[in-house]
Design a protein around this motif. Structure first.
Motif, mmCIF file in Angstrom:
data_model
loop_
_atom_site.group_PDB
_atom_site.id
_atom_site.type_symbol
_atom_site.label_atom_id
_atom_site.label_comp_id
_atom_site.label_asym_id
_atom_site.label_seq_id
_atom_site.Cartn_x
_atom_site.Cartn_y
_atom_site.Cartn_z
ATOM 1 N N TYR A 17 0.844 -1.205 0.000
ATOM 2 C CA TYR A 17 0.000 0.000 0.000
ATOM 3 C C TYR A 17 0.875 1.249 0.000
ATOM 4 C CZ TYR A 17 -3.598 3.238 1.819
ATOM 5 O OH TYR A 17 -4.464 4.278 2.016
ATOM 6 N N VAL A 18 1.826 1.299 0.912
ATOM 7 C CA VAL A 18 2.710 2.462 1.024
ATOM 8 C C VAL A 18 3.563 2.608 -0.229
ATOM 9 C CG1 VAL A 18 4.643 3.467 2.310
ATOM 10 C CG2 VAL A 18 2.712 2.462 3.533
ATOM 11 N N CYS A 21 1.336 3.871 -3.128
ATOM 12 C CA CYS A 21 0.970 5.272 -2.939
ATOM 13 C C CYS A 21 2.150 6.200 -3.216
ATOM 14 C CB CYS A 21 0.453 5.511 -1.523
ATOM 15 S SG CYS A 21 -1.203 4.866 -1.226
ATOM 16 N N GLN A 22 3.320 5.796 -2.790
ATOM 17 C CA GLN A 22 4.495 6.637 -2.984
ATOM 18 C C GLN A 22 4.920 6.716 -4.451
ATOM 19 O OE1 GLN A 22 7.236 5.020 -0.098
ATOM 20 N NE2 GLN A 22 6.348 6.244 1.552
ATOM 21 N N LEU A 23 4.484 5.778 -5.260
ATOM 22 C CA LEU A 23 4.785 5.811 -6.690
ATOM 23 C C LEU A 23 3.804 6.680 -7.487
ATOM 24 C CD1 LEU A 23 5.711 2.063 -7.232
ATOM 25 C CD2 LEU A 23 7.271 4.030 -7.308
ATOM 26 N N ILE A 24 2.688 7.018 -6.890
ATOM 27 C CA ILE A 24 1.683 7.851 -7.562
ATOM 28 C C ILE A 24 1.972 9.309 -7.225
ATOM 29 C CG2 ILE A 24 -0.770 8.395 -7.771
ATOM 30 C CD1 ILE A 24 -1.331 5.499 -6.816
ATOM 31 N N ASP A 25 2.204 10.124 -8.236
ATOM 32 C CA ASP A 25 2.496 11.543 -8.019
ATOM 33 C C ASP A 25 1.185 12.328 -7.958
ATOM 34 O OD1 ASP A 25 3.429 14.114 -7.860
ATOM 35 O OD2 ASP A 25 4.480 14.067 -9.783
ATOM 36 N N MET A 26 0.777 12.662 -6.748
ATOM 37 C CA MET A 26 -0.492 13.375 -6.555
ATOM 38 C C MET A 26 -0.297 14.891 -6.425
ATOM 39 S SD MET A 26 -2.827 11.126 -6.776
ATOM 40 C CE MET A 26 -4.288 11.813 -6.048
ATOM 41 N N ILE A 81 -3.419 13.639 4.317
ATOM 42 C CA ILE A 81 -3.123 12.224 4.550
ATOM 43 C C ILE A 81 -2.137 11.718 3.501
ATOM 44 C CG2 ILE A 81 -4.083 9.885 4.528
ATOM 45 C CD1 ILE A 81 -6.561 11.021 5.920
ATOM 46 N N TRP A 82 -2.326 12.115 2.256
ATOM 47 C CA TRP A 82 -1.414 11.687 1.204
ATOM 48 C C TRP A 82 0.011 12.162 1.492
ATOM 49 C CZ3 TRP A 82 -2.728 8.358 -2.628
ATOM 50 C CH2 TRP A 82 -1.739 8.080 -3.563
ATOM 51 N N GLU A 86 3.389 9.761 1.945
ATOM 52 C CA GLU A 86 4.633 9.943 1.185
ATOM 53 C C GLU A 86 5.876 9.793 2.070
ATOM 54 O OE1 GLU A 86 3.413 12.929 -2.437
ATOM 55 O OE2 GLU A 86 3.894 13.831 -0.497
ATOM 56 N N ARG A 87 5.735 10.029 3.366
ATOM 57 C CA ARG A 87 6.876 9.963 4.293
ATOM 58 C C ARG A 87 6.938 8.646 5.074
ATOM 59 N NH1 ARG A 87 4.693 15.095 5.272
ATOM 60 N NH2 ARG A 87 3.917 14.392 7.264
ATOM 61 N N TRP A 88 5.950 7.784 4.918
ATOM 62 C CA TRP A 88 5.930 6.537 5.665
ATOM 63 C C TRP A 88 6.977 5.563 5.155
ATOM 64 C CZ3 TRP A 88 0.032 5.092 5.892
ATOM 65 C CH2 TRP A 88 -0.622 6.009 6.723
ATOM 66 N N SER A 89 7.409 4.672 6.023
ATOM 67 C CA SER A 89 8.302 3.590 5.640
ATOM 68 C C SER A 89 7.466 2.332 5.416
ATOM 69 C CB SER A 89 9.329 3.328 6.745
ATOM 70 O OG SER A 89 10.011 2.122 6.462
ATOM 71 N N PRO A 90 7.667 1.673 4.282
ATOM 72 C CA PRO A 90 6.921 0.429 4.048
ATOM 73 C C PRO A 90 7.399 -0.709 4.952
ATOM 74 C CG PRO A 90 8.418 0.874 2.230
ATOM 75 C CD PRO A 90 8.476 2.062 3.141
#
Length: 129
Positions: A17-18, A21-26, A81-82, A86-90
Motif C-alpha cells: 500500500y505504502v 501510494c508513494q509511486l503515484i504523483d499526486m 493524509i497523502w 509519502e513519508r511513511w516507511s513500508p
C-alpha cells in the motif's frame, strides 16, 4: 480515485500500500481537484443568483455545495493524509492508527465522489429547466 484506484489500494497489505501510494504523483491532482471544485462552485453560485427559476436556483445551490465538498474533502482530508503517506516507511510495523487513517482517507474519497456526482446531477437538471 474512488472507483478505480481505491479498491486496488484497499486490498493491499501495508507495505505494498505504502509503496504503491508513494509511486503515484499526486502533486498535480490534488490542486486540480481543489481549484476545479472551487471554480465550479463559484460558477454554480453565480448561476443560482442569476437564475429566474426557483427550482433551478435550488439545484444550482445544491450543486455548489457538492462542488465545495469536493474542494474541502480533497484539500482538507485527502491531501494532508497523502502527504503523510509519502513519508511513511513500508518496513515499519502496521498498527491500528494506519488502518484508521486509511479508513478516513477512503471515506473522504467517498464524500468527494458523491459530492461531485450530486453536483453534476444538480447542474444538469438546473440547466434543463
Amino acid at each position: 480515485m474512488k472507483t478505480s484506484i481505491l479498491p486496488m489500494l484497499n486490498s493491499l497489505p501495508y507495505d505494498r500500500y505504502v509503496n504503491t501510494c508513494q509511486l503515484i504523483d499526486m502533486h498535480v491532482f490534488h490542486p486540480i481537484a481543489f481549484w476545479n471544485g472551487l471554480a465550479t462552485a463559484a460558477v454554480g453560485a453565480t448561476k443560482a443568483v442569476r437564475s429566474e427559476s426557483k427550482v433551478a436556483k435550488v439545484l444550482y445551490a445544491a450543486g455548489t455545495v457538492g462542488m465545495a465538498t469536493v474542494a474541502v474533502a480533497s484539500e482538507g482530508v485527502n491531501r494532508p493524509i497523502w502527504r503523510q503517506i509519502e513519508r511513511w516507511s513500508p518496513y515499519r510495523d502496521t498498527d491500528a492508527a494506519w488502518r484508521g487513517k486509511r479508513r478516513r482517507w477512503h471515506l473522504a474519497h467517498e464524500t468527494r465522489t458523491m459530492g461531485a456526482i450530486g453536483a453534476a446531477a444538480c447542474f444538469v437538471l438546473a440547466s434543463l429547466i
